[in-house]
Design a protein around this motif. Sequence first.
Motif, short mmCIF file in Angstrom:
data_model
loop_
_atom_site.label_atom_id
_atom_site.label_comp_id
_atom_site.label_asym_id
_atom_site.label_seq_id
_atom_site.Cartn_x
_atom_site.Cartn_y
_atom_site.Cartn_z
N GLN A 280 10.17 7.20 -7.89
CA GLN A 280 10.83 7.21 -6.59
C GLN A 280 10.05 6.42 -5.54
N GLU A 281 8.73 6.54 -5.58
CA GLU A 281 7.89 5.97 -4.52
C GLU A 281 7.62 4.48 -4.69
N LEU A 282 7.67 3.97 -5.91
CA LEU A 282 7.18 2.62 -6.18
C LEU A 282 8.28 1.57 -6.34
N HIS A 283 9.45 1.82 -5.77
CA HIS A 283 10.55 0.84 -5.88
C HIS A 283 10.15 -0.56 -5.41
N PRO A 284 9.48 -0.72 -4.27
CA PRO A 284 9.11 -2.08 -3.84
C PRO A 284 8.19 -2.77 -4.84
N LEU A 285 7.27 -2.02 -5.43
CA LEU A 285 6.38 -2.60 -6.44
C LEU A 285 7.17 -3.04 -7.66
N LEU A 286 8.08 -2.21 -8.13
CA LEU A 286 8.86 -2.55 -9.31
C LEU A 286 9.69 -3.81 -9.08
N ASP B 155 5.28 15.25 -15.99
CA ASP B 155 6.67 14.78 -15.89
C ASP B 155 7.09 14.66 -14.42
N LYS B 156 6.72 15.64 -13.61
CA LYS B 156 7.05 15.59 -12.18
C LYS B 156 6.32 14.44 -11.49
N LEU B 157 5.09 14.19 -11.91
CA LEU B 157 4.32 13.08 -11.34
C LEU B 157 4.98 11.75 -11.65
N VAL C 19 -4.97 12.42 -12.85
CA VAL C 19 -3.74 11.89 -12.25
C VAL C 19 -3.81 10.37 -12.12
N ALA C 20 -5.01 9.83 -11.91
CA ALA C 20 -5.16 8.37 -11.83
C ALA C 20 -4.80 7.72 -13.16
N SER C 21 -5.21 8.32 -14.26
CA SER C 21 -4.89 7.75 -15.57
C SER C 21 -3.38 7.85 -15.85
N CYS C 22 -2.74 8.90 -15.32
CA CYS C 22 -1.28 8.99 -15.44
C CYS C 22 -0.61 7.85 -14.68
N LEU C 23 -1.13 7.54 -13.50
CA LEU C 23 -0.59 6.42 -12.72
C LEU C 23 -0.75 5.11 -13.49
N SER D 76 0.85 -1.18 0.00
CA SER D 76 0.00 0.00 0.00
C SER D 76 0.89 1.23 0.00
N PHE D 77 0.58 2.18 -0.86
CA PHE D 77 1.40 3.38 -1.02
C PHE D 77 0.51 4.61 -0.86
N GLU D 78 0.99 5.58 -0.10
CA GLU D 78 0.20 6.79 0.16
C GLU D 78 0.36 7.78 -1.00
#
Length: 321
Positions: free
Chosen positions: A189-195, A181-183, A273-277, A157-159
């Motif tokens: 940076q935030e999703l390293h464990p997922l990757l 681009d910043k997103l 932003v959800a579609s960017c994710l 789970s990621f905030e």
Amino acid sequence: MKNKAAVIDMGTNTFHLLMVALGEGGFETLYKEKVPVKIGQGGIQQNLILPDAQKRALHTLHHFQQLIRGEEIKPVFAFATSAVRNAENGSSFVKLIRQQTGIAVQVIDGEREAELIYKGIRMSGCLDSGNALMMDIGGGSVEFIVGNKDTIHWKGSFEIGGQRMLDRFHYHDPISREETDKLYQYLSQELHPLLAAIREFRPSQLVGASGTFDTLTDIYLASRQEKKRREVHRHRLPIDAFYEISDRLIQLPKKERLEIPGMIPMRVDMIVVASCLIRYILRQIDSQDMLCSTYSLKEGALAEILEGVGVNSDLTVGIGE
């Protein structure tokens, strides 16, 4: 008379109510409703639930309670997620809910949230023996699960939920290239464990649950002049169709996004932003299409009840009296 149960999902953006009659191995939906309470609005970055948000929440929960009483349902399973579990005033807010509505809310952590989402997705029929990457984009957090119909290999789970991304990266209408681009940099940076989990378990199917994915499905079906059937809980969204929809969401201002057939007002802001994710996630796996599950946390809670935990057991976290 069949046993009945009610599940309340107090999400950061949307509160959901699901009332059901429980039968052998399944349930019949008696009533469901979603309300854009937006308890994270204005305070989520400060880890607070602001007074106006509390008022909206209590008003909605009083409304839900009246509906629950009308169906004479006693066991009420109420869950609060990211906004409440991270709020400095989350505990006092939960106590206030109990005092004013009689609903006892269970504040669950991200791991538990992911587990319930998985069980809901599994009940929808979206999973087979192959590994899938499942995701549920909430307003406060995003849950990812890697697994199949038999087991969970990894969950996290990621905030980085829709309200958080919206507040941090979406200032212009439509969103600017610099902001996207910043997103994307932030997600890397935030999703390293997922990757790392994706590299290890190599999921070949993306499955999205509820929320944003429901709206994407509605937009896709509307473009084909089709309607979603209530009895269908698994929808296929071709990747090319997703990118076409996503391009429009990113390029259009809010007024024009609202005019897209299938769009609903409560999703029109966060869906950008959800579609960017989702675009970012699709770069990480080789999925030919996307499966969208209409089942998520609420149905996962029901799955646990149906697995043999009775509706009058200790899992009951609220009583509709």
